[in-house]
Design a protein around this motif. Structure first.
Motif, PDB file in Angstrom:
ATOM      1  N   VAL A   1       0.866  -1.185   0.000  1.00 13.68           N
ATOM      2  CA  VAL A   1       0.000   0.000   0.000  1.00 13.68           C
ATOM      3  C   VAL A   1       0.910   1.245   0.000  1.00 13.68           C
ATOM      4  CG1 VAL A   1      -1.807   1.287   1.199  1.00 13.68           C
ATOM      5  CG2 VAL A   1      -1.783  -1.232   1.262  1.00 13.68           C
ATOM      6  N   LYS A   2       0.670   2.179  -0.934  1.00 13.39           N
ATOM      7  CA  LYS A   2       1.500   3.369  -1.051  1.00 13.39           C
ATOM      8  C   LYS A   2       1.231   4.345   0.094  1.00 13.39           C
ATOM      9  CE  LYS A   2       1.824   3.263  -6.097  1.00 13.39           C
ATOM     10  NZ  LYS A   2       1.574   4.008  -7.359  1.00 13.39           N
ATOM     11  N   GLN A   3       2.184   5.280   0.235  1.00 16.73           N
ATOM     12  CA  GLN A   3       2.053   6.315   1.264  1.00 16.73           C
ATOM     13  C   GLN A   3       0.838   7.193   0.973  1.00 16.73           C
ATOM     14  OE1 GLN A   3       4.118   6.430   3.858  1.00 16.73           O
ATOM     15  NE2 GLN A   3       3.007   8.155   4.793  1.00 16.73           N
ATOM     16  N   GLN A   4       0.182   7.651   2.049  1.00 19.38           N
ATOM     17  CA  GLN A   4      -1.019   8.481   1.970  1.00 19.38           C
ATOM     18  C   GLN A   4      -2.137   7.775   1.183  1.00 19.38           C
ATOM     19  OE1 GLN A   4      -0.391  10.617   4.541  1.00 19.38           O
ATOM     20  NE2 GLN A   4      -1.536  12.139   3.353  1.00 19.38           N
ATOM     21  N   THR A   5      -2.203   6.442   1.374  1.00 18.54           N
ATOM     22  CA  THR A   5      -3.254   5.636   0.732  1.00 18.54           C
ATOM     23  C   THR A   5      -3.724   4.588   1.730  1.00 18.54           C
ATOM     24  OG1 THR A   5      -2.185   5.944  -1.406  1.00 18.54           O
ATOM     25  CG2 THR A   5      -3.845   4.225  -1.276  1.00 18.54           C
TER      26      THR A   5
ATOM     27  N   ASN B   1      -2.987   0.258   5.873  1.00 20.59           N
ATOM     28  CA  ASN B   1      -2.322   1.510   5.546  1.00 20.59           C
ATOM     29  C   ASN B   1      -1.012   1.242   4.801  1.00 20.59           C
ATOM     30  OD1 ASN B   1      -4.297   3.183   6.816  1.00 20.59           O
ATOM     31  ND2 ASN B   1      -3.440   2.601   8.818  1.00 20.59           N
ATOM     32  N   ALA B   2      -0.183   2.256   4.640  1.00 17.92           N
ATOM     33  CA  ALA B   2       1.018   2.157   3.817  1.00 17.92           C
ATOM     34  C   ALA B   2       1.959   1.081   4.361  1.00 17.92           C
ATOM     35  CB  ALA B   2       1.719   3.520   3.781  1.00 17.92           C
ATOM     36  N   GLY B   3       2.544   0.298   3.420  1.00 23.34           N
ATOM     37  CA  GLY B   3       3.500  -0.734   3.783  1.00 23.34           C
ATOM     38  C   GLY B   3       3.218  -2.057   3.074  1.00 23.34           C
ATOM     39  N   LEU B   4       3.956  -3.116   3.483  1.00 22.66           N
ATOM     40  CA  LEU B   4       3.801  -4.463   2.933  1.00 22.66           C
ATOM     41  C   LEU B   4       2.855  -5.255   3.826  1.00 22.66           C
ATOM     42  CD1 LEU B   4       4.692  -6.651   0.864  1.00 22.66           C
ATOM     43  CD2 LEU B   4       6.548  -7.211   2.458  1.00 22.66           C
ATOM     44  N   HIS B   5       1.864  -5.927   3.194  1.00 22.93           N
ATOM     45  CA  HIS B   5       0.838  -6.642   3.957  1.00 22.93           C
ATOM     46  C   HIS B   5       0.618  -8.038   3.374  1.00 22.93           C
ATOM     47  CE1 HIS B   5      -0.307  -2.964   6.148  1.00 22.93           C
ATOM     48  NE2 HIS B   5      -0.125  -2.341   4.982  1.00 22.93           N
ATOM     49  N   LEU B   6       0.011  -8.884   4.206  1.00 20.41           N
ATOM     50  CA  LEU B   6      -0.265 -10.262   3.830  1.00 20.41           C
ATOM     51  C   LEU B   6      -1.768 -10.513   3.885  1.00 20.41           C
ATOM     52  CD1 LEU B   6       0.852 -13.155   3.209  1.00 20.41           C
ATOM     53  CD2 LEU B   6       0.855 -13.543   5.683  1.00 20.41           C
ATOM     54  N   LYS B   7      -2.266 -11.240   2.886  1.00 24.03           N
ATOM     55  CA  LYS B   7      -3.679 -11.609   2.857  1.00 24.03           C
ATOM     56  C   LYS B   7      -3.804 -13.051   2.388  1.00 24.03           C
ATOM     57  CE  LYS B   7      -4.532  -9.960  -1.862  1.00 24.03           C
ATOM     58  NZ  LYS B   7      -4.900 -11.255  -2.433  1.00 24.03           N
TER      59      LYS B   7
END
Length: 339
Positions: free
Chosen positions: A24-28, A43-49
């Protein structure tokens, strides 16, 4: 066959692993749904789903955005104007859910409220007041938008009226009015400047005349003083007043001729210009002064004689008649006796 199965398994594992991670990009903010139902907000960063099960249904921009709305409306005097309203807004971090699920088209919603407020405020004002009170209109738009859009997770940062464009004929008329007012003001300033120049010139001329008259008076006074001193000097060496006056007149006569002759550009002619003319002028002046003195002495003697006669008449009155009280009656009786 076993090797093919292993390779196939590894391939599927890599695909599943890749589908499990997302950024997820910054300010998104990203909206994650599980089986079509809201699950979480990332929010911004690397995530797992979970692949296949979890799905990113949308992303919300958290930056400040601007929407320009152009509105055509009319003023109180039925003048149509086009106004450009710039609305700066953003999605609140804590209300991403409301912004994503409650409102389908936020730009259309904001545009509708801007139209509603502007078309309610501008018809109350005249065209000149629209230009002067554009900040009040912008504040009214912001207040209305905040009340409406906060429910949907939007924060209105600012509203600006960046352009007010009346009809071309109205603009031309306004320009003509402004030009006429400026010409009127220029004419008034020019008239005032002309009046000041005339007054200043008149005052300067009056002062010049006053100083010129004072200079002439001083000059004549000094000339008279010089003549008196010259006569006194000549009297001391045995020359009487008449001879001294004649000598002074002749000297001034020749000095005048010399000053006239020294100016090569002068066209002045002095008539008569002989020394005899100066003597004649002096004789005439002396005769005039003598006649004037004689007339003055005769008038003085006449006044003294009349005064003596009145005193004599006052002394001849009877004692019972008070001179201070019945002097006029006595004079009247005497005049009647003479008649």
């Amino acid at each position: 066959m076993e090797n093919i199965g292993i390779y196939l398994f590894l391939f599927l594992a890599v695909i599943i692993l890749l589908l499990s991670f997302f950024t997820v990009k910054q300010q998104t903010a990203a909206i994650v749904e599980r089986f079509g139902k809201f699950n979480t907000i990332r929010n911004a960063g690397l995530h797992l789903k979970i692949p296949v099960i979890d799905k990113i249904s949308g992303r919300i921009n958290l930056k400040i955005q601007q929407l320009d709305v152009i509105i055509e409306t009319k003023t109180k005097e039925n003048v149509f104007v086009k106004m450009k309203v710039s609305v700066q807004f953003k999605v609140l971090q804590e209300k991403v859910y409301e912004a994503f699920y409650k409102l389908e088209y936020p730009h259309d919603q904001i545009t509708s409220y801007v139209f509603d407020v502007v078309r309610a405020e501008v018809p109350k004002l005249k065209l000149d007041d629209v230009f002067e009170r554009k900040d009040d209109i912008a504040i009214a738009v912001k207040r209305e938008l905040n009340e409406a859009m906060t429910t949907y997770g939007y924060d209105i940062i600012n509203t600006l009226i960046t352009d007010i464009d009346p009809d071309i004929q109205v603009k031309n008329a306004m320009n003509r009015i402004n030009a006429a007012d400026r010409e009127k003001s220029a004419a008034e300033y020019e008239a005032e400047a002309s009046r000041i120049r005339i007054v200043a010139k008149a005052r300067a001329e009056a002062e010049s005349k006053r100083l010129q008259g004072q200079g002439i008076a001083d000059q004549r006074r000094e000339i008279a003083r010089g003549l008196v001193e010259s006569v006194d000097v000549l009297n001391k060496v045995g020359i009487n007043s008449q001879e001294a006056s004649a000598l002074i007149v002749v000297t001034q006569h020749y000095d005048t001729l010399q000053s006239i002759g020294s100016d090569t550009n002068s066209n002045l002619i002095l008539l008569p210009n002989s020394p005899q003319a100066g003597s004649e002028m002096l004789n005439n002046m002396v005769a005039s002064f003598t006649a004037s003195n004689q007339v003055g002495e005769a008038m003085k003697r006449g006044n003294e004689e009349r005064l003596q006669q009145q005193n004599a008449k006052t002394q001849q009155l009877p004692p019972e008649i008070a001179p201070e009280d019945n002097y006029d009656d006595a004079i009247d009786d005497e005049n009647e006796n003479k008649q």
